[in-house]
Design an enzyme around this catalytic site. Structure first.
Site, PDB file in Angstrom:
ATOM      1  N   SER A   1       0.851  -1.184   0.000  1.00 48.09           N
ATOM      2  CA  SER A   1       0.000   0.000   0.000  1.00 48.09           C
ATOM      3  C   SER A   1       0.886   1.233   0.000  1.00 48.09           C
ATOM      4  O   SER A   1       1.728   1.405   0.887  1.00 48.09           O
ATOM      5  CB  SER A   1      -0.915  -0.001   1.228  1.00 48.09           C
ATOM      6  OG  SER A   1      -1.707   1.160   1.270  1.00 48.09           O
TER       7      SER A   1
ATOM      8  N   LYS B   1      -1.374  -1.114  -4.244  1.00 47.95           N
ATOM      9  CA  LYS B   1      -2.487  -0.220  -3.935  1.00 47.95           C
ATOM     10  C   LYS B   1      -1.952   1.187  -3.787  1.00 47.95           C
ATOM     11  O   LYS B   1      -1.039   1.434  -2.992  1.00 47.95           O
ATOM     12  CB  LYS B   1      -3.198  -0.641  -2.645  1.00 47.95           C
ATOM     13  CG  LYS B   1      -4.364   0.284  -2.293  1.00 47.95           C
ATOM     14  CD  LYS B   1      -5.189  -0.245  -1.127  1.00 47.95           C
ATOM     15  CE  LYS B   1      -4.600   0.118   0.204  1.00 47.95           C
ATOM     16  NZ  LYS B   1      -5.523  -0.207   1.327  1.00 47.95           N
TER      17      LYS B   1
ATOM     18  N   LYS C   1      -2.858   5.170  -2.954  1.00 44.11           N
ATOM     19  CA  LYS C   1      -3.801   6.141  -2.423  1.00 44.11           C
ATOM     20  C   LYS C   1      -4.009   7.250  -3.459  1.00 44.11           C
ATOM     21  O   LYS C   1      -3.061   7.679  -4.124  1.00 44.11           O
ATOM     22  CB  LYS C   1      -3.273   6.751  -1.125  1.00 44.11           C
ATOM     23  CG  LYS C   1      -3.012   5.755  -0.009  1.00 44.11           C
ATOM     24  CD  LYS C   1      -4.299   5.265   0.620  1.00 44.11           C
ATOM     25  CE  LYS C   1      -4.012   4.393   1.843  1.00 44.11           C
ATOM     26  NZ  LYS C   1      -5.240   3.946   2.520  1.00 44.11           N
TER      27      LYS C   1
ATOM     28  N   ASP D   1      -7.118   3.485  -3.720  1.00 45.73           N
ATOM     29  CA  ASP D   1      -7.845   3.670  -2.466  1.00 45.73           C
ATOM     30  C   ASP D   1      -8.080   5.159  -2.270  1.00 45.73           C
ATOM     31  O   ASP D   1      -7.139   5.943  -2.157  1.00 45.73           O
ATOM     32  CB  ASP D   1      -7.044   3.096  -1.300  1.00 45.73           C
ATOM     33  CG  ASP D   1      -7.774   3.207   0.030  1.00 45.73           C
ATOM     34  OD1 ASP D   1      -8.946   3.643   0.041  1.00 45.73           O
ATOM     35  OD2 ASP D   1      -7.185   2.852   1.064  1.00 45.73           O
TER      36      ASP D   1
ATOM     37  N   GLU E   1     -11.183   1.254  -3.952  1.00 41.24           N
ATOM     38  CA  GLU E   1     -11.542   1.107  -2.539  1.00 41.24           C
ATOM     39  C   GLU E   1     -12.122   2.395  -1.981  1.00 41.24           C
ATOM     40  O   GLU E   1     -11.538   3.469  -2.123  1.00 41.24           O
ATOM     41  CB  GLU E   1     -10.307   0.692  -1.732  1.00 41.24           C
ATOM     42  CG  GLU E   1     -10.601   0.387  -0.280  1.00 41.24           C
ATOM     43  CD  GLU E   1      -9.366  -0.081   0.472  1.00 41.24           C
ATOM     44  OE1 GLU E   1      -9.462  -0.235   1.698  1.00 41.24           O
ATOM     45  OE2 GLU E   1      -8.322  -0.298  -0.164  1.00 41.24           O
TER      46      GLU E   1
ATOM     47  N   ASP F   1     -14.701  -0.284   2.542  1.00 35.43           N
ATOM     48  CA  ASP F   1     -13.804  -0.351   3.705  1.00 35.43           C
ATOM     49  C   ASP F   1     -14.510   0.300   4.886  1.00 35.43           C
ATOM     50  O   ASP F   1     -15.202  -0.357   5.649  1.00 35.43           O
ATOM     51  CB  ASP F   1     -12.492   0.351   3.347  1.00 35.43           C
ATOM     52  CG  ASP F   1     -11.502   0.457   4.491  1.00 35.43           C
ATOM     53  OD1 ASP F   1     -11.830   0.069   5.621  1.00 35.43           O
ATOM     54  OD2 ASP F   1     -10.378   0.940   4.268  1.00 35.43           O
TER      55      ASP F   1
ATOM     56  N   LYS G   1     -10.882  -4.986   7.772  1.00 40.80           N
ATOM     57  CA  LYS G   1      -9.858  -4.587   8.725  1.00 40.80           C
ATOM     58  C   LYS G   1     -10.314  -5.069  10.096  1.00 40.80           C
ATOM     59  O   LYS G   1     -11.363  -4.639  10.590  1.00 40.80           O
ATOM     60  CB  LYS G   1      -9.652  -3.073   8.707  1.00 40.80           C
ATOM     61  CG  LYS G   1      -8.940  -2.566   7.461  1.00 40.80           C
ATOM     62  CD  LYS G   1      -8.795  -1.063   7.469  1.00 40.80           C
ATOM     63  CE  LYS G   1      -8.041  -0.602   6.211  1.00 40.80           C
ATOM     64  NZ  LYS G   1      -8.115   0.871   6.041  1.00 40.80           N
TER      65      LYS G   1
ATOM     66  N   GLY H   1      -5.153  -3.040   6.463  1.00 36.83           N
ATOM     67  CA  GLY H   1      -4.318  -2.735   7.615  1.00 36.83           C
ATOM     68  C   GLY H   1      -4.441  -1.281   8.021  1.00 36.83           C
ATOM     69  O   GLY H   1      -5.016  -0.457   7.314  1.00 36.83           O
TER      70      GLY H   1
END
Length: 373
Positions: free
Chosen positions: A136, A162, A164, A189, A214, A239, A263, A291
């Site tokens: 991530s 992944k 952001k 994400d 996400e 999420d 999560k 996570g």
């Protein structure tokens, strides 16, 4: 299972490199570690993953400590527990505060598995001896910076990336990644940074073969995600919107997502995580483990959860040295050339506290017994 002692440690550990998301910059991780001991001397550990500001949800490090010390820990000494599910059911009067509850729920699962003399993942019902992990990545200053970071992690064996995103740092980044890495498993994400007004942006992302998007819309939304998912081909992964199995049921019935990120901390622990996994699997929705910039104790519980059936995508379970220079558990976690992590075979989580590191980064410490209340 009768708890005789509880210890809470408030900790602060610097990250190797500050991590940026759409809602803030993390130079360090503020969190708490809960240690529980039963009348047979078995010990279990859990992390409270709440951030120091209410960025991700309503919980904060300090607020979670109040709930733990004044409400959750006192309840531990009142009854015997046949299993961690008993504690989960008996504390359902506590609204939200999922991360505070998760730290205790996870510690109880470790004790429970030690009482059974089996690994925690087997106590949960897991069936994998290795789990796949992805990396991530935070929001980078430029697409070129992001490409350099991706290249570094690809060389380490990671197969899923992944990234952001946030408004202004999204489609151009995706375009650049796909041009440079056309075949990697890629997902983005958004951490709730967008609205339905951005639907054309997400329609454009369809052409880049993303594994999933996400949490693009509001953290507490299910309805708008339904409209977005109906308008795009790329699977939406929820999420923040999924706090328990009922949220999962509603989202699946509405068609608001095709994937769920579980999560453990967000949903209140391993007990609820297992319920969500079971329901999703029964209704054709795959899950994976997310996570919270976790240290080693939480990572151990996340690994156990990821062995459950239905976890079909690479998980946010990084190697020990991904975020921190020193781990708070031993042994350290490493990924192999296939981006896999071997699941520990020892009883409990398979990890032991690294007290030298824990003591170094402990800010405050509280100990409790039945006589404390």
């Amino acid at each position: 299972m009768k708890i005789t002692k509880a210890t809470i440690r408030q900790m602060k550990i610097p990250l190797k490199v500050p991590f940026r998301t759409s809602f803030g910059l993390f130079p360090a991780k503020d969190f708490s570690v809960v240690e529980l001991e039963d009348d047979a001397g078995n010990k279990g550990y859990g992390e409270c993953s709440a951030f120091f500001r209410p960025w991700y949800n309503e919980e904060t490090t300090e607020g979670a400590l109040v709930v733990l010390k004044n409400f959750i820990i006192p309840s531990l000494f009142q009854l015997d527990y046949d299993s961690p599910e008993n504690f989960h059911d008996q504390t359902d009067w506590i609204r939200k505060n999922k991360m505070a509850r998760s730290s205790v729920d996870c510690a109880l699962w470790e004790i429970y598995s030690k009482e059974l003399s089996i690994p925690e993942w087997k106590a949960l019902g897991g069936n994998k001896t290795e789990v796949e992990t992805g990396v991530s990545l935070g929001v980078e200053a430029t697409p070129a910076d992001l490409l350099k970071t991706i290249e570094k992690y690809m060389a380490q064996g990671y197969r899923r990336v992944k990234c952001k995103i946030k408004p202004g740092k999204d489609i151009e980044y995706v375009k650049a990644i796909r041009k440079e890495f056309p075949d990697i498993m890629l997902m983005v994400d958004a951490n709730s940074a967008y609205t339905l007004k951005d639907i054309d942006l997400f329609k454009e992302m369809d052409q880049y073969g993303l594994l999933m998007i996400e949490q693009p819309l509001s953290c507490d939304d299910i309805v708008d995600h339904r409209h977005l998912q109906a308008s795009i081909q790329t699977p939406i992964c929820l999420d923040e919107s999924i706090l328990d199995v009922d949220d999962a049921r509603r989202a699946i019935e509405l068609g608001s997502c095709k994937i769920i990120n579980i999560k453990v901390a967000r949903v209140g622990g391993l007990t609820e995580a297992r319920k969500i996994q079971k329901y999703a699997s029964e209704h054709g929705v795959y899950v994976w483990s997310g996570g919270m910039l976790d240290a080693g104790i939480a990572r151990g519980h996340n690994i156990a959860a990821a062995t459950l059936p239905g976890y079909q995508y690479p998980n946010d379970l990084p190697a020990s040295d991904r975020y921190y220079a020193m781990d708070i558990v031993t042994p350290s976690t490493f990924i192999d050339q296939r981006a896999m992590i071997r699941v520990p075979q020892k009883v409990g989580t398979g990890f032991e506290p690294n007290w030298e590191v824990i003591d170094k980064y402990t800010v405050n410490k509280w100990e409790f017994t039945k006589d404390s209340f």
